[in-house]
Design a protein around this motif. Structure first.
Motif, PDB file in Angstrom:
ATOM      1  N   PRO A   1       0.833  -1.205   0.000  1.00  0.00           N
ATOM      2  CA  PRO A   1       0.000   0.000   0.000  1.00  0.00           C
ATOM      3  C   PRO A   1       0.871   1.259   0.000  1.00  0.00           C
ATOM      4  CG  PRO A   1      -0.851  -1.590   1.571  1.00  0.00           C
ATOM      5  CD  PRO A   1       0.474  -2.131   1.100  1.00  0.00           C
ATOM      6  N   LEU A   2       0.439   2.251  -0.780  1.00  0.00           N
ATOM      7  CA  LEU A   2       1.220   3.481  -0.884  1.00  0.00           C
ATOM      8  C   LEU A   2       1.150   4.277   0.410  1.00  0.00           C
ATOM      9  CD1 LEU A   2       0.261   4.633  -4.491  1.00  0.00           C
ATOM     10  CD2 LEU A   2       2.349   3.462  -3.750  1.00  0.00           C
ATOM     11  N   SER A   3       2.219   4.993   0.712  1.00  0.00           N
ATOM     12  CA  SER A   3       2.270   5.841   1.897  1.00  0.00           C
ATOM     13  C   SER A   3       1.515   7.144   1.617  1.00  0.00           C
ATOM     14  CB  SER A   3       3.723   6.160   2.255  1.00  0.00           C
ATOM     15  OG  SER A   3       4.262   7.068   1.306  1.00  0.00           O
ATOM     16  N   PRO A   4       1.205   7.927   2.661  1.00  0.00           N
ATOM     17  CA  PRO A   4       0.541   9.225   2.469  1.00  0.00           C
ATOM     18  C   PRO A   4       1.362  10.210   1.634  1.00  0.00           C
ATOM     19  CG  PRO A   4       0.346   8.525   4.757  1.00  0.00           C
ATOM     20  CD  PRO A   4       1.305   7.574   4.092  1.00  0.00           C
ATOM     21  N   LEU A   5       2.662   9.959   1.521  1.00  0.00           N
ATOM     22  CA  LEU A   5       3.517  10.855   0.741  1.00  0.00           C
ATOM     23  C   LEU A   5       3.002  11.037  -0.684  1.00  0.00           C
ATOM     24  CD1 LEU A   5       6.322  12.336   0.257  1.00  0.00           C
ATOM     25  CD2 LEU A   5       7.144  10.103  -0.507  1.00  0.00           C
ATOM     26  N   VAL A   6       2.561   9.938  -1.285  1.00  0.00           N
ATOM     27  CA  VAL A   6       2.246   9.930  -2.714  1.00  0.00           C
ATOM     28  C   VAL A   6       1.155  10.941  -3.073  1.00  0.00           C
ATOM     29  CG1 VAL A   6       1.479   8.488  -4.639  1.00  0.00           C
ATOM     30  CG2 VAL A   6       2.996   7.531  -2.890  1.00  0.00           C
ATOM     31  N   SER A   7       0.195  11.118  -2.205  1.00  0.00           N
ATOM     32  CA  SER A   7      -0.912  12.037  -2.500  1.00  0.00           C
ATOM     33  C   SER A   7      -0.655  13.450  -1.984  1.00  0.00           C
ATOM     34  CB  SER A   7      -2.215  11.497  -1.890  1.00  0.00           C
ATOM     35  OG  SER A   7      -2.092  11.338  -0.487  1.00  0.00           O
TER      36      SER A   7
ATOM     37  N   VAL B   1      10.144  17.031 -14.824  1.00  0.00           N
ATOM     38  CA  VAL B   1       9.307  17.228 -13.644  1.00  0.00           C
ATOM     39  C   VAL B   1      10.053  16.786 -12.395  1.00  0.00           C
ATOM     40  CG1 VAL B   1       7.130  16.622 -12.509  1.00  0.00           C
ATOM     41  CG2 VAL B   1       7.215  16.896 -14.994  1.00  0.00           C
ATOM     42  N   GLU B   2       9.950  17.602 -11.355  1.00  0.00           N
ATOM     43  CA  GLU B   2      10.483  17.264 -10.048  1.00  0.00           C
ATOM     44  C   GLU B   2       9.386  17.480  -9.007  1.00  0.00           C
ATOM     45  OE1 GLU B   2      13.770  19.935  -9.560  1.00  0.00           O
ATOM     46  OE2 GLU B   2      12.496  21.675  -9.179  1.00  0.00           O
ATOM     47  N   VAL B   3       9.554  16.887  -7.830  1.00  0.00           N
ATOM     48  CA  VAL B   3       8.523  16.993  -6.799  1.00  0.00           C
ATOM     49  C   VAL B   3       9.116  17.342  -5.439  1.00  0.00           C
ATOM     50  CG1 VAL B   3       6.811  15.461  -7.866  1.00  0.00           C
ATOM     51  CG2 VAL B   3       8.635  14.469  -6.473  1.00  0.00           C
ATOM     52  N   THR B   4       8.296  18.021  -4.644  1.00  0.00           N
ATOM     53  CA  THR B   4       8.564  18.231  -3.230  1.00  0.00           C
ATOM     54  C   THR B   4       7.307  17.816  -2.474  1.00  0.00           C
ATOM     55  OG1 THR B   4       7.809  20.523  -3.351  1.00  0.00           O
ATOM     56  CG2 THR B   4      10.179  20.142  -3.581  1.00  0.00           C
ATOM     57  N   ILE B   5       7.394  17.779  -1.158  1.00  0.00           N
ATOM     58  CA  ILE B   5       6.218  17.477  -0.334  1.00  0.00           C
ATOM     59  C   ILE B   5       5.480  18.787  -0.054  1.00  0.00           C
ATOM     60  CG2 ILE B   5       5.400  16.496   1.843  1.00  0.00           C
ATOM     61  CD1 ILE B   5       8.041  14.930   1.990  1.00  0.00           C
ATOM     62  N   GLN B   6       4.148  18.766  -0.170  1.00  0.00           N
ATOM     63  CA  GLN B   6       3.354  19.942   0.171  1.00  0.00           C
ATOM     64  C   GLN B   6       3.772  20.420   1.562  1.00  0.00           C
ATOM     65  OE1 GLN B   6       1.219  21.489  -1.762  1.00  0.00           O
ATOM     66  NE2 GLN B   6       0.394  20.008  -3.231  1.00  0.00           N
ATOM     67  N   ALA B   7       4.055  21.726   1.675  1.00  0.00           N
ATOM     68  CA  ALA B   7       4.614  22.266   2.918  1.00  0.00           C
ATOM     69  C   ALA B   7       3.744  21.974   4.128  1.00  0.00           C
ATOM     70  CB  ALA B   7       4.831  23.773   2.777  1.00  0.00           C
ATOM     71  N   GLU B   8       2.419  22.070   3.961  1.00  0.00           N
ATOM     72  CA  GLU B   8       1.528  21.850   5.105  1.00  0.00           C
ATOM     73  C   GLU B   8       1.494  20.390   5.537  1.00  0.00           C
ATOM     74  OE1 GLU B   8      -0.980  21.760   1.313  1.00  0.00           O
ATOM     75  OE2 GLU B   8       0.672  22.964   2.148  1.00  0.00           O
ATOM     76  N   ALA B   9       1.815  19.482   4.614  1.00  0.00           N
ATOM     77  CA  ALA B   9       1.816  18.054   4.931  1.00  0.00           C
ATOM     78  C   ALA B   9       3.179  17.554   5.384  1.00  0.00           C
ATOM     79  CB  ALA B   9       1.353  17.244   3.722  1.00  0.00           C
ATOM     80  N   PHE B  10       4.210  18.349   5.159  1.00  0.00           N
ATOM     81  CA  PHE B  10       5.581  17.909   5.414  1.00  0.00           C
ATOM     82  C   PHE B  10       5.819  17.429   6.844  1.00  0.00           C
ATOM     83  CE2 PHE B  10       9.994  18.441   6.573  1.00  0.00           C
ATOM     84  CZ  PHE B  10      10.689  17.932   5.486  1.00  0.00           C
TER      85      PHE B  10
ATOM     86  N   ASP C   1       7.153   5.498   9.852  1.00  0.00           N
ATOM     87  CA  ASP C   1       7.446   6.222   8.614  1.00  0.00           C
ATOM     88  C   ASP C   1       6.170   6.439   7.811  1.00  0.00           C
ATOM     89  OD1 ASP C   1       8.618   7.235   6.278  1.00  0.00           O
ATOM     90  OD2 ASP C   1      10.359   5.917   6.478  1.00  0.00           O
ATOM     91  N   GLU C   2       5.908   7.682   7.424  1.00  0.00           N
ATOM     92  CA  GLU C   2       4.754   8.011   6.584  1.00  0.00           C
ATOM     93  C   GLU C   2       5.181   8.419   5.175  1.00  0.00           C
ATOM     94  OE1 GLU C   2       1.418   7.939   7.361  1.00  0.00           O
ATOM     95  OE2 GLU C   2       1.905   6.997   9.269  1.00  0.00           O
ATOM     96  N   ALA C   3       6.485   8.403   4.907  1.00  0.00           N
ATOM     97  CA  ALA C   3       6.992   8.737   3.578  1.00  0.00           C
ATOM     98  C   ALA C   3       7.224   7.473   2.751  1.00  0.00           C
ATOM     99  CB  ALA C   3       8.271   9.551   3.672  1.00  0.00           C
ATOM    100  N   ILE C   4       7.870   6.479   3.362  1.00  0.00           N
ATOM    101  CA  ILE C   4       8.003   5.154   2.767  1.00  0.00           C
ATOM    102  C   ILE C   4       7.285   4.180   3.690  1.00  0.00           C
ATOM    103  CG2 ILE C   4       9.573   3.309   2.073  1.00  0.00           C
ATOM    104  CD1 ILE C   4      11.729   5.361   1.589  1.00  0.00           C
ATOM    105  N   ASN C   5       6.393   3.384   3.135  1.00  0.00           N
ATOM    106  CA  ASN C   5       5.722   2.371   3.938  1.00  0.00           C
ATOM    107  C   ASN C   5       6.784   1.509   4.638  1.00  0.00           C
ATOM    108  OD1 ASN C   5       4.340   0.083   4.890  1.00  0.00           O
ATOM    109  ND2 ASN C   5       2.932   0.044   3.165  1.00  0.00           N
TER     110      ASN C   5
END
Length: 238
Positions: free
Chosen positions: A108-114, A130-139, A189-193
């Protein structure tokens, strides 16, 4: 030539080499040579080539330590001749020929993905990637739930973005097949399951410890425990 391996610390996505500061201090206090270079975060093959080149220029044996995506990088870079051990910290541990997308897709995917924010950056030929960061409020909750709030606020706005290409690239080598490995699983860990971390560590036959309640930013929140595992690897390969 020194016989004590140098610990080469490779950070992952959304962080920089400064995330190792507490671990570096612990290792230096125990007389272990250490270097924490920047990880370009631009492609698995190119990042691994860069880290392998750095390792090859170090006089003596090297223990590669990878956090998060840095685990995939050391898996490939660890093929360098003077690398004698691998340490995975809340990390991906891919197999040769496997992509990170395939590896994490087993669970199952971690919350990071969304909670990722996409950006673009220029590449050769006038194109963009394309590059990605984590939404600041969710970080804070996803990356560093056990780190003090003032620190997470700073970390959230100083993220190093990761090229999305890394999730489709396959690992050209899996150094853990021929070199000893150690792994630390971050239990909260909520970034990697954490199941991804456990699976990779078990498949690699890694000597594994798990820290209950530890976030993805375990090197920041629990530097002593992280350094202890690295010291174990250094001792075992000296």
């Amino acid at each position: 030539m020194t016989t004590t391996p140098t610990a080469l610390l490779v950070h992952g996505a959304f962080a920089d080499a400064g995330s190792w500061a507490g671990v570096v201090a612990e290792l230096q206090n125990h007389g272990i040579p250490v270097i924490a270079p920047p990880n370009p975060l631009r492609g698995l093959a190119s990042d691994a080539t860069y880290i392998a080149s750095l390792a090859a220029q170090i006089d003596g044996p090297v223990v590669l330590v990878g956090h998060s995506y840095g685990g995939a990088v050391i898996t490939v870079a660890g093929a360098a001749e003077n690398v004698v051990g691998l340490v995975y910290i809340a990390a991906y541990v891919p197999e040769e020929g496997e992509s990170l997308g395939e590896l994490q897709g087993r669970f199952p995917l971690s919350p990071l993905v969304s909670n990722l924010k996409e950006w673009t950056y220029p590449v050769e030929g006038g194109q963009t990637a394309v590059e990605v960061t984590i939404q600041a409020e969710a970080f804070p909750g996803i990356f560093a739930a056990d780190v003090p709030a003032p620190v997470t606020k700073a970390l959230a706005v100083s993220q190093r973005p990761l090229s999305t290409s890394v999730f489709d690239e396959t690992a050209a080598a899996a150094a853990w097949q021929t070199k000893p490995s150690w792994a630390l699983v971050a239990g909260a860990d909520e970034a990697i399951n954490p199941e991804v971390e456990r699976f990779g560590a078990k498949r690699a036959g890694a000597t594994t410890v798990e820290l209950e309640g530890a976030s993805h930013a375990v090197a920041v929140s629990r530097p002593k425990e992280v350094a202890d595992l690295i010291r174990d690897a250094v001792r075992a390969t000296s």
